[in-house]
Design a protein around this motif. Structure first.
Motif, short mmCIF file in Angstrom:
data_model
loop_
_atom_site.label_atom_id
_atom_site.label_comp_id
_atom_site.label_asym_id
_atom_site.label_seq_id
_atom_site.Cartn_x
_atom_site.Cartn_y
_atom_site.Cartn_z
N VAL A 1 115.77 22.10 55.90
CA VAL A 1 114.44 23.10 56.54
C VAL A 1 113.20 22.56 55.96
O VAL A 1 112.78 22.52 54.88
CB VAL A 1 114.58 24.21 56.14
CG1 VAL A 1 113.68 25.43 56.92
CG2 VAL A 1 116.19 24.95 56.68
N LEU A 2 112.28 22.18 57.13
CA LEU A 2 110.83 21.56 56.79
C LEU A 2 109.74 22.35 57.15
O LEU A 2 109.73 22.64 58.34
CB LEU A 2 110.81 20.17 57.15
CG LEU A 2 112.00 19.24 56.85
CD1 LEU A 2 111.73 17.90 57.76
CD2 LEU A 2 111.82 19.02 55.48
N GLU A 3 108.92 22.86 56.28
CA GLU A 3 107.73 24.02 56.73
C GLU A 3 106.76 22.96 57.35
O GLU A 3 106.27 21.79 56.73
CB GLU A 3 107.24 24.68 55.64
CG GLU A 3 106.16 25.43 56.00
CD GLU A 3 105.81 26.31 54.71
OE1 GLU A 3 104.64 26.79 55.07
OE2 GLU A 3 106.00 25.97 53.53
N ILE A 4 106.23 23.21 58.56
CA ILE A 4 105.28 22.54 59.27
C ILE A 4 104.15 23.59 59.68
O ILE A 4 103.20 23.33 60.50
CB ILE A 4 105.68 21.86 60.56
CG1 ILE A 4 106.33 22.72 61.34
CG2 ILE A 4 106.69 20.50 60.10
CD1 ILE A 4 106.54 22.09 62.99
N SER A 5 104.04 24.47 58.72
CA SER A 5 102.83 25.45 59.23
C SER A 5 101.33 24.98 58.75
O SER A 5 101.29 23.88 58.21
CB SER A 5 103.15 26.76 58.24
OG SER A 5 103.08 26.44 56.99
N GLY A 6 100.47 25.72 59.03
CA GLY A 6 99.01 25.41 58.77
C GLY A 6 98.91 25.22 57.26
O GLY A 6 97.88 24.18 57.25
#
Length: 245
Positions: free
Chosen positions: A157-162
């Protein structure tokens, strides 16, 4: 009376003929001739029996050592075992009173397997063979145990949020993810491990294959993100009716 002339000038020895007769009689007498053979055979039987006893004692010690080693390496190779493999094996041998016989251990483990090998040597003091110069008998026990899980599925799971734009978070995440994938997808794990990437921001992109199997409100075709209702987290089992797009 007739005179007997002795040419040697000495009186005849009357005991010589008697002794010669005794020697000849002893040589020709066969009484007791099997006694020597019987004594030799008895000594040989006792010798072979003593060797057999020492070998049996050595095999008994080797079997005990091998049984202890087998149990120890099976416990050490367990993937659910959270203790160090060497510690597990040492504990087994100490409990059996054989810790001094453990000579070598080897560990190899990866993402989906653990292989543990050990070797021990028993030393038995001889009771009969020492008379022939053999004071001890050595026997080696060795074994290898492995537990391996095939077809491991990994979801990364990879976070790509701001917030990932701050600093070098995104670049560092890419470097770490690349290193992880290259490690688990090594040649020795070919066809055994699969990795799924799950990028998320506020929603999770489930992908079209899973998305089409869900009971969701399809609003657009730009992505396949799913938002879960708060009630979906009350239970471990997923309910198709609580998902929405």
């Amino acid at each position: 009376m007739r005179d007997i002339t002795h040419h040697s000038g000495q009186e005849p020895q009357t005991g010589t003929a008697r002794r010669r007769k005794l020697v000849t009689s002893f040589k020709d007498d066969e009484n007791g001739s099997l006694v020597i053979f019987a004594v030799i055979m008895i000594l040989m039987i006792l010798t072979m029996g003593g060797i057999g006893v020492d070998l049996m004692r050595s095999e008994r010690d080797r079997a005990t050592l091998q049984d202890t080693l087998d149990r120890a390496i099976l416990a050490a190779a367990d993937l659910d075992q959270d203790r160090a493999p060497e510690t597990v094996v040492n504990d087994y041998f100490e409990a059996a009173g054989l810790e001094s016989f453990l000579s070598n251990v080897s560990v190899s483990q990866g993402l989906n397997y653990k292989t543990f090998g050990a070797e021990a040597q028993s030393i038995t003091t001889t009771a009969f063979m020492n008379m022939a110069g053999v004071d001890t008998l050595n026997a080696t026990a060795r074994g290898v145990a492995e537990e391996r899980i095939a077809n491991v599925e990994i979801s990364m799971v990879l976070e790509i949020s701001g917030s990932m734009q701050d600093g070098n978070k995104m670049a560092e995440m890419r470097t770490a993810a690349t290193s992880f994938v290259n490690t688990v997808l090594s040649p020795e794990n070919e066809d055994l491990v699969s990795v799924s990437l799950v990028p998320y921001s506020q929603h999770v992109n489930a992908g079209p294959k899973i998305y089409n199997e869900l009971n969701v409100n399809h609003r657009h075709n730009y992505s396949h993100c799913i938002e879960m209702n708060d009630s979906a987290y009350d239970e471990t089992e997923l309910d198709l009716s609580v998902r929405r797009d």
